[in-house]
Enzyme design. Structure first.
Site, PDB file in Angstrom:
ATOM      1  N   LYS A  83       0.855  -1.187   0.000  1.00 40.74           N
ATOM      2  CA  LYS A  83       0.000   0.000   0.000  1.00 40.74           C
ATOM      3  C   LYS A  83       0.894   1.241   0.000  1.00 40.74           C
ATOM      4  CE  LYS A  83      -4.364   0.750   2.420  1.00 40.74           C
ATOM      5  NZ  LYS A  83      -4.990   0.641   3.739  1.00 40.74           N
ATOM      6  N   VAL A  84       0.630   2.125  -0.942  1.00 31.80           N
ATOM      7  CA  VAL A  84       1.407   3.380  -1.001  1.00 31.80           C
ATOM      8  C   VAL A  84       0.428   4.552  -1.028  1.00 31.80           C
ATOM      9  CG1 VAL A  84       3.331   2.289  -2.268  1.00 31.80           C
ATOM     10  CG2 VAL A  84       1.530   3.447  -3.553  1.00 31.80           C
TER      11      VAL A  84
END
Ligand code: E4P
Length: 222
Positions: A83-84
């Site tokens: 997840k960014v």
């Protein structure tokens, strides 16, 4: 529609996974902090319980460190989705990880323009936060409608719309009506989806009447 559960609580995940209704898990740094447990250990445990994608978020904000963290997280299990955040560095990291065949969930999406960029960066998922938009007087579901429509216009976009920051069952129903791919739902909301007072009332009546028959379906088979 796929259901992910939005928590880092391993016991809760294991319990919900037993229902057979879970397609994945999303975590975030706040949810991990809430558990008070080691992040890497927790992610490994969740990935063993649930077969589908498990989102694990990077903590850095610069591309080079995000990339290193993302690669480390992706190596923990084959079902990790890194997840960014939806920043330029996050998108650059998304592109690099996606090019390597790693699933990326671009999070903290609050506009259709941001969702277009996430798709162009090759994200497996984009996470628009409906509840947080509603909280500040915007229409979270209007954002989902926009993103679904835009992605439908461009079949090349492979990114799935993962509706996040869900607060109540109607968010799930509205997201489904709009054709969103995934809802990530807090455990309490997931459990509340099954509830209806008429179901409980109807079941009580059936059980009472059944008792009157004096019968047992299994009889002595048990
Ligand atoms: C999504 O992946 C996030 O973890 C989450 O849905 C955030 O929701 P919140 O607004 O309830 O914190």
């Amino acid at each position: 529609m796929k259901f992910f559960v939005d928590t880092a609580d391993v016991a809760e995940i294991a319990d919900l996974n037993d229902s057979g209704l879970l397609d994945g898990v999303t975590t975030n740094p706040s949810l991990v902090a809430k558990t008070g447990r080691d992040f890497v250990t927790t992610v490994k445990e969740i990935c063993k319980i649930v077969k589908g994608p498990v989102s694990a978020e990077v903590a850095a904000t610069d591309h080079a460190t995000m990339l290193a963290e993302g690669r480390k997280l992706a190596a923990l299990a084959t079902n990790v989705a890194v997840k960014v955040p939806l920043t330029l560095d996050g998108l650059k990291t998304c592109k690099a990880l996606s090019d390597d065949g790693i699933m990326v969930n671009v999070t903290l999406c609050f506009s259709p323009a941001q969702a277009i960029l996430a798709a162009k960066a090759g994200a497996a998922f984009v996470s628009p936060f409906v509840g947080r938009l509603d909280d500040v007087g915007h229409d979270g579901m209007a954002l989902i409608a926009d993103i679904v429509r835009i992605y439908t216009n461009y079949p090349d976009f492979q990114t799935e719309v993962l509706v996040a920051s869900i607060r109540h069952p109607m968010h799930v129903v509205e997201a489904a009506k709009l054709g969103a791919d995934v809802c990530t739902v807090p455990p309490a909301v997931l459990r509340s989806l099954v509830k209806h007072p008429l179901t409980d009332k109807g079941l009580d009546a059936f059980l009472t009447d059944w008792k009157k028959t004096g019968q047992s379906i299994l009889g002595n088979d048990k």
